[in-house]
Design a protein around this motif. Structure first.
Motif: not given
Length: 172
Positions: A67-70, A64-65, A94-95, A97, A90
């Motif tokens: 998958l939030k990478f920009k 989850l951490e 995820a956005d 992805t 997840h």
């Protein structure tokens, strides 16, 4: 964009990931390596000292951490990651992805893994190609439902690593 590589051990997630990194000028993160760095222990040590349930909870937390990478990144998952908890959902939800299942046949996986089984704790105890084929077949049967949820599937059999890489680049 985060490109998530999914597949059974030996399907080429790491080697294809390294090739994609060169073509896309981004980073490669192996989830197991990321977990080991954060936990200051190898996956094998985590399993031995804290158990699989602890590992799977941490695996989901770190997934989850990531998958939030920009920034743009290639994320290579462990073969079992998509099959536990809500990990595959997840990934799908995820956005920014893209998920890619590197699909290899049992005979091709056996040919690759039989030579490297000593380095793979999950299969190190297996003696023959036949036993390995049965082991992989059972796992793939259990995991196919999860792997097939990937946005794209790339069959790896009888293709060079460069051909697989190019096919993925065309999908993106």
């Amino acid at each position: 964009m985060i490109i998530v590589l999914i597949g059974y051990m030996g399907s080429g997630k790491s080697s294809i990931g390294r090739r994609l990194v060169k073509k896309l000028d981004c980073s490669l993160i192996d989830l197991d390596d990321f977990i080991e760095e954060k936990e200051q222990a190898t996956v094998k040590e985590i399993f031995a000292s804290k158990g699989e349930i602890y590992f799977r909870k941490k695996e989901e937390e770190y997934l989850l951490e990531l998958l939030k990478f920009k920034e743009d990144v290639i994320l290579s998952l462990g073969g079992g990651t998509p099959c536990f908890g809500n990990n595959m959902n997840h990934i799908i939800d995820a956005d920014n992805t893209k998920s890619i299942y590197l699909k290899s046949s049992i005979p091709k996986l056996v040919d690759k893994l039989i030579k490297k089984k000593a380095k793979r704790p999950l299969i190190a105890h297996i003696e023959t190609k036949q036993e390995l084929a049965e082991f992989i077949g059972k796992h793939l049967f259990e995991r196919a439902h999860f792997y097939s949820k990937a946005q794209y599937q790339v069959v790896t059999d009888d293709k060079s690593k460069d051909e697989i890489t190019e096919e993925i680049l065309e999908l993106l």
